[in-house]
Design a protein around this motif. Sequence first.
Motif, short mmCIF file in Angstrom:
data_model
loop_
_atom_site.label_atom_id
_atom_site.label_comp_id
_atom_site.label_asym_id
_atom_site.label_seq_id
_atom_site.Cartn_x
_atom_site.Cartn_y
_atom_site.Cartn_z
N ALA A 91 0.83 -1.20 0.00
CA ALA A 91 0.00 0.00 0.00
C ALA A 91 0.87 1.25 0.00
O ALA A 91 0.60 2.22 -0.73
CB ALA A 91 -0.94 -0.01 1.21
N ASP A 95 1.54 4.53 -2.62
CA ASP A 95 1.63 5.93 -2.20
C ASP A 95 2.89 6.58 -2.76
O ASP A 95 2.86 7.72 -3.23
CB ASP A 95 1.65 6.04 -0.67
CG ASP A 95 0.33 5.63 -0.04
OD1 ASP A 95 -0.70 5.63 -0.73
OD2 ASP A 95 0.35 5.29 1.17
N ARG A 100 -3.59 5.47 -6.69
CA ARG A 100 -4.70 5.13 -5.79
C ARG A 100 -4.84 3.63 -5.67
O ARG A 100 -5.10 3.10 -4.59
CB ARG A 100 -6.00 5.75 -6.30
CG ARG A 100 -7.20 5.51 -5.38
CD ARG A 100 -8.47 6.11 -5.94
NE ARG A 100 -8.91 5.41 -7.14
CZ ARG A 100 -9.68 4.32 -7.12
NH1 ARG A 100 -10.07 3.79 -5.96
NH2 ARG A 100 -10.05 3.74 -8.24
N ASP A 101 -4.72 2.92 -6.81
CA ASP A 101 -4.86 1.46 -6.79
C ASP A 101 -4.00 0.87 -7.89
O ASP A 101 -3.36 1.58 -8.67
CB ASP A 101 -6.32 1.04 -6.92
CG ASP A 101 -6.98 1.55 -8.20
OD1 ASP A 101 -6.24 1.91 -9.16
OD2 ASP A 101 -8.22 1.61 -8.26
N ALA A 118 -6.57 -7.48 -0.82
CA ALA A 118 -7.98 -7.26 -1.13
C ALA A 118 -8.84 -7.23 0.13
O ALA A 118 -9.89 -6.58 0.16
CB ALA A 118 -8.48 -8.33 -2.09
N HIS A 121 -6.84 -3.91 2.37
CA HIS A 121 -6.74 -2.62 1.66
C HIS A 121 -7.58 -2.70 0.38
O HIS A 121 -7.06 -2.53 -0.73
CB HIS A 121 -5.28 -2.32 1.30
CG HIS A 121 -4.36 -2.26 2.48
ND1 HIS A 121 -4.19 -1.12 3.24
CD2 HIS A 121 -3.55 -3.20 3.03
CE1 HIS A 121 -3.31 -1.36 4.19
NE2 HIS A 121 -2.91 -2.61 4.10
N PRO A 122 -8.87 -2.95 0.50
CA PRO A 122 -9.68 -3.23 -0.70
C PRO A 122 -9.72 -2.09 -1.72
O PRO A 122 -9.80 -2.35 -2.92
CB PRO A 122 -11.07 -3.52 -0.13
CG PRO A 122 -11.08 -2.90 1.23
CD PRO A 122 -9.67 -3.02 1.73
N THR A 123 -9.62 -0.86 -1.28
CA THR A 123 -9.69 0.25 -2.23
C THR A 123 -8.39 0.45 -2.99
O THR A 123 -8.37 1.20 -3.97
CB THR A 123 -10.03 1.56 -1.49
OG1 THR A 123 -8.99 1.87 -0.55
CG2 THR A 123 -11.37 1.44 -0.76
N ARG A 124 -7.32 -0.22 -2.57
CA ARG A 124 -6.04 -0.09 -3.27
C ARG A 124 -5.86 -1.14 -4.36
O ARG A 124 -4.86 -1.12 -5.08
CB ARG A 124 -4.86 -0.20 -2.28
CG ARG A 124 -4.94 0.64 -1.02
CD ARG A 124 -5.21 2.11 -1.29
NE ARG A 124 -4.21 2.78 -2.10
CZ ARG A 124 -3.13 3.39 -1.62
NH1 ARG A 124 -2.90 3.41 -0.32
NH2 ARG A 124 -2.29 4.01 -2.44
N ARG A 126 -7.26 -2.95 -7.78
CA ARG A 126 -8.14 -2.81 -8.94
C ARG A 126 -8.56 -4.19 -9.44
O ARG A 126 -9.74 -4.46 -9.63
CB ARG A 126 -7.42 -2.04 -10.04
CG ARG A 126 -8.29 -1.75 -11.25
CD ARG A 126 -7.53 -1.00 -12.35
NE ARG A 126 -7.00 0.29 -11.88
CZ ARG A 126 -6.51 1.21 -12.69
NH1 ARG A 126 -6.45 0.99 -14.00
NH2 ARG A 126 -6.04 2.34 -12.20
N HIS A 256 -13.40 -8.27 -5.92
CA HIS A 256 -12.65 -7.71 -7.04
C HIS A 256 -12.64 -8.70 -8.21
O HIS A 256 -12.69 -9.92 -8.01
CB HIS A 256 -11.20 -7.43 -6.63
CG HIS A 256 -11.06 -6.51 -5.47
ND1 HIS A 256 -11.35 -6.88 -4.17
CD2 HIS A 256 -10.66 -5.21 -5.40
CE1 HIS A 256 -11.12 -5.87 -3.36
NE2 HIS A 256 -10.71 -4.84 -4.08
#
Length: 310
Positions: A91, A95, A100-101, A118, A121-124, A126, A256
Motif C-alpha cells: 500500500a 503511495d 490510488r490502486d 484485497a 486494503h480493498p480500495t487499493r 483494482r 474484485h
Amino acid sequence: MFHHPDFPSPKLICVNGVTLEVFEAGHKTAGPPIVLCHGWPEHAFSWRAQIPKLAAAGYHVIVPNQRGYGNSSNPSDVSAFDITQLTGDLACLLDHFGYRDAIFVGHDWGANVVWSMALLHPTRVRKIINLALPYQPRTPKPWIEFMEEVMGSDNYFVHFNRHPGVADAVLDANTGRFLRNLFRKHLPRVPPEPGMLMLNLAHSKRPYGEPLMRESELAVFIDSFQKTGFTGSINWYRNLDQNWHTLADVDPVIRHPALMIYGEQDSIPRAQNLSDLVPNVEVISLDCGHWIQQEKPKETTEAILNWLRD
C-alpha cells in the motif's frame, strides 16, 4: 545492488518503515500500474519473462523484492513479517508512486499477500491475478494448529513454527543444493519421503524431475539467499497464526475481478469453493507444476494479458 543484463536495474525505496528493492519497467504515464509479488523462496527475478511483455503492453510494471528478500530490509523481529506489515509495504509502495490502486499479481506466498491486500486494503486493489495458491479462508482454529492436525508435524509450515531456527540453519548451510533441488519441473508422481520436505530437499543428492531454469538464472536465487539467509522469508510462515487473528473480523468475501491460474501438476490442491468467496473469479490452468510463470513463461504472460484485455 542487484544487476543482471536481462533485468531492470533496482531502486531502493523507503516505505512503511523499511527499504524495498524495487524493479520497474514501463512508465508511470503509460498505463495502469501492475505490481508483481513473488513467492517463497523466490526473488523479483521470478518475473523476468513477464516484465518486458507487460511493459510493452502499456503497463507500469512494479516488482518489489518483498521484506526479507534480496536487498530489501530484513528485520530481526519475527512480528515484522505479519500480514499487516506485508500488505502495508505494498500500500505504501502505491503511495510512493502516487497511485490510488493497482492490478496485483502474486505467485505462491505472493498470492497470499495479494488476496490479503484485497481484504485489508480493498480500495487499493483494482484487479487480482494469482498463481498457484487459491484464496485460503480462515480455518476453524489457528492455521498452524489446524495444519498440524490435518497434515502432521512434518508439514513444513508446522515445522517452521514448532522448531524455530532448525530449518533456517539447514537451508543456510545447503543453499545451493536446496534451491537446485527445489526449482524442478516435470516431477514424477512418487509417494512423499518420510520427514520434512524442505530438509529432505536440502540434503538430497538425487533430485527428481528436470531443472526449471538455466544455471545462470538459478545463480541469482542462490546468490541472493547466500547473502540474506532464509530466516526472514521463513518468518512469513511464523506469523500465520497472528494473521489468523488479524483477519478475524474482516469480511472474507473478495469481490474484485480476479484470475486464478493453476498448474495442473502442482501439489497444491484447487479450492473447491473459490467462487463462493471470490464471486468474480475466472479460473484457468496450465500444464505445468508449481513454478508457473517460470515453467510456462509465454503461456502465463498471454493468459495475464488476454484476461486484462477482456
